[in-house]
Design a protein around this motif. Sequence first.
Motif, PDB file in Angstrom:
ATOM      1  N   ASN A 122     -48.877 -50.725  35.476  1.00  0.00           N
ATOM      2  CA  ASN A 122     -49.420 -51.100  35.208  1.00  0.00           C
ATOM      3  C   ASN A 122     -48.922 -51.294  33.942  1.00  0.00           C
ATOM      4  OD1 ASN A 122     -50.160 -54.252  35.876  1.00  0.00           O
ATOM      5  ND2 ASN A 122     -51.561 -54.184  36.485  1.00  0.00           N
ATOM      6  N   TYR A 123     -49.124 -50.334  33.068  1.00  0.00           N
ATOM      7  CA  TYR A 123     -48.593 -49.133  31.707  1.00  0.00           C
ATOM      8  C   TYR A 123     -47.826 -48.352  31.900  1.00  0.00           C
ATOM      9  CZ  TYR A 123     -53.128 -47.237  33.832  1.00  0.00           C
ATOM     10  OH  TYR A 123     -54.240 -47.629  35.132  1.00  0.00           O
ATOM     11  N   PRO A 124     -47.616 -47.732  30.745  1.00  0.00           N
ATOM     12  CA  PRO A 124     -46.613 -46.270  30.686  1.00  0.00           C
ATOM     13  C   PRO A 124     -47.294 -45.119  31.040  1.00  0.00           C
ATOM     14  CG  PRO A 124     -46.360 -48.181  28.965  1.00  0.00           C
ATOM     15  CD  PRO A 124     -48.232 -48.431  29.508  1.00  0.00           C
ATOM     16  N   MET A 125     -46.890 -44.287  32.075  1.00  0.00           N
ATOM     17  CA  MET A 125     -47.473 -42.966  32.667  1.00  0.00           C
ATOM     18  C   MET A 125     -46.150 -42.574  32.610  1.00  0.00           C
ATOM     19  SD  MET A 125     -50.722 -44.265  34.492  1.00  0.00           S
ATOM     20  CE  MET A 125     -50.487 -45.215  35.386  1.00  0.00           C
ATOM     21  N   ASP A 126     -47.229 -40.884  33.127  1.00  0.00           N
ATOM     22  CA  ASP A 126     -45.913 -39.762  32.913  1.00  0.00           C
ATOM     23  C   ASP A 126     -45.511 -39.735  34.209  1.00  0.00           C
ATOM     24  OD1 ASP A 126     -44.149 -37.506  34.063  1.00  0.00           O
ATOM     25  OD2 ASP A 126     -45.154 -36.244  33.213  1.00  0.00           O
ATOM     26  N   THR A 127     -44.462 -40.490  34.884  1.00  0.00           N
ATOM     27  CA  THR A 127     -44.454 -40.778  37.280  1.00  0.00           C
ATOM     28  C   THR A 127     -44.069 -39.785  37.698  1.00  0.00           C
ATOM     29  OG1 THR A 127     -41.856 -40.870  36.412  1.00  0.00           O
ATOM     30  CG2 THR A 127     -43.509 -43.045  36.211  1.00  0.00           C
ATOM     31  N   ALA A 128     -43.733 -38.578  37.066  1.00  0.00           N
ATOM     32  CA  ALA A 128     -43.648 -37.186  37.446  1.00  0.00           C
ATOM     33  C   ALA A 128     -44.495 -35.944  37.687  1.00  0.00           C
ATOM     34  CB  ALA A 128     -42.943 -36.250  36.508  1.00  0.00           C
ATOM     35  N   ARG A 129     -45.963 -36.840  36.872  1.00  0.00           N
ATOM     36  CA  ARG A 129     -47.076 -36.258  37.420  1.00  0.00           C
ATOM     37  C   ARG A 129     -48.628 -37.066  36.460  1.00  0.00           C
ATOM     38  NH1 ARG A 129     -49.257 -31.060  39.309  1.00  0.00           N
ATOM     39  NH2 ARG A 129     -51.091 -30.765  38.316  1.00  0.00           N
ATOM     40  N   LEU A 130     -48.433 -38.016  37.860  1.00  0.00           N
ATOM     41  CA  LEU A 130     -49.477 -39.605  36.718  1.00  0.00           C
ATOM     42  C   LEU A 130     -51.328 -38.767  36.571  1.00  0.00           C
ATOM     43  CD1 LEU A 130     -48.928 -42.648  39.520  1.00  0.00           C
ATOM     44  CD2 LEU A 130     -48.199 -41.878  36.945  1.00  0.00           C
ATOM     45  N   HIS A 139     -52.928 -36.523  40.192  1.00  0.00           N
ATOM     46  CA  HIS A 139     -51.958 -35.422  39.985  1.00  0.00           C
ATOM     47  C   HIS A 139     -50.083 -36.297  40.587  1.00  0.00           C
ATOM     48  CE1 HIS A 139     -54.233 -33.762  37.167  1.00  0.00           C
ATOM     49  NE2 HIS A 139     -54.078 -34.498  36.615  1.00  0.00           N
ATOM     50  N   PRO A 140     -50.534 -37.244  41.470  1.00  0.00           N
ATOM     51  CA  PRO A 140     -49.202 -37.481  42.327  1.00  0.00           C
ATOM     52  C   PRO A 140     -48.046 -37.739  41.997  1.00  0.00           C
ATOM     53  CG  PRO A 140     -50.149 -39.246  42.160  1.00  0.00           C
ATOM     54  CD  PRO A 140     -50.973 -38.878  40.891  1.00  0.00           C
TER      55      PRO A 140
END
Length: 266
Positions: A122-130, A139-140
Motif C-alpha cells: 500500500n506504500y513504499p517500503m524496503d521489500t528486502a526487509r519489511l 522483517h520478512p
Amino acid sequence: MKRQFHKMHGLGNDFVVLDGREQPIEMTPALAKALADRHLGIGCDQLILLEPSEHADVRMRIWNHDGGEVESCGNASRCVVALTGAGTLETGGGIVEGGKIGAEIEVTLPPPHFAWDEIPLNYPMDTARLPLGWGPLDHPMALSVGNPHLVFFVDDAAAIDLDSLGPSIEHDPAFPERINVNVASIRDGEIHLRTWERGAGLTLACGTGACATAVAAIVRKKVASPVRVHMRGGELTIGWAAGEPIRMRGSASHVFKGEIDLEQFV
C-alpha cells in the motif's frame, strides 16, 4: 448442465479442474466457493477453469477456496500441464511454460518482482526487509511470483502458530490484495516450509510459496540454486538466478474424474 471435472493434487494441494475450452463455463465467486466446499460441493483448495487462449496453449483461471480469483498457482500449473499436455499456460501472473521430466512435471514461471508497487504494497517500503512484525515474525522479504508473498526465516517453522498469525497478516492493511505468508527454516542447505495461502489457509503444499521462499533464500545467500523445498505434502525442486525465470519441478497427481450438475449450485 452436467459437466465433467477432474480432481487433481500437487503434493496434497488439491484442485477441481473444469474444462471450458469447447463449452464455456460462466464461473462466479459464489459458484467457485460452492464447488470448493468440502461438505456441500466437490471440495478443493483451488478451483481451476481452462479456457481458450490467444497467447498460449490454454488459459488457466484460478479461484481460491473462499471464491476469490487469483493470478497464479504453481501446483495447479503442474497439474494442468500433466492433464492437458500443454506446453504454455496463460495465467493472471504471466505465461507459464511446462513439460514432463521423467515422472515429474517442471514449469517455468516468469521472473519475480521485488518493487513495492508490483507486489503490491500500500506504500513504499524496503521489500528486502519489511519494517513490520507480527508477534514472533518480523522483517520478512516481500515479493511477487505472479501472486504476492511474504517470506519469514525462523529457527523452527513448525513452531510458528500460523493458524493464529496467518489471517491477521493476510488481511493487514499494508497489503491491498491480501498476501500469502511463508515461514521457513534452513537445514543442511534445504528449505523446510509452511505456507498460509490467502483465501485457502494452511495447505499441505504451495507451489508459488516454495518459489517465493527459494528466491528469498537465494537472495539472502542462505541456500544455493537449485534448492529442495520440503512441505507437509512433499518436496519440490526450485531453481532461480537473478533476472531469470523460476523453475519448479515436482509431482502432479490425477485422483479421479466425475460429472456434476452446475445448475444445482446456481
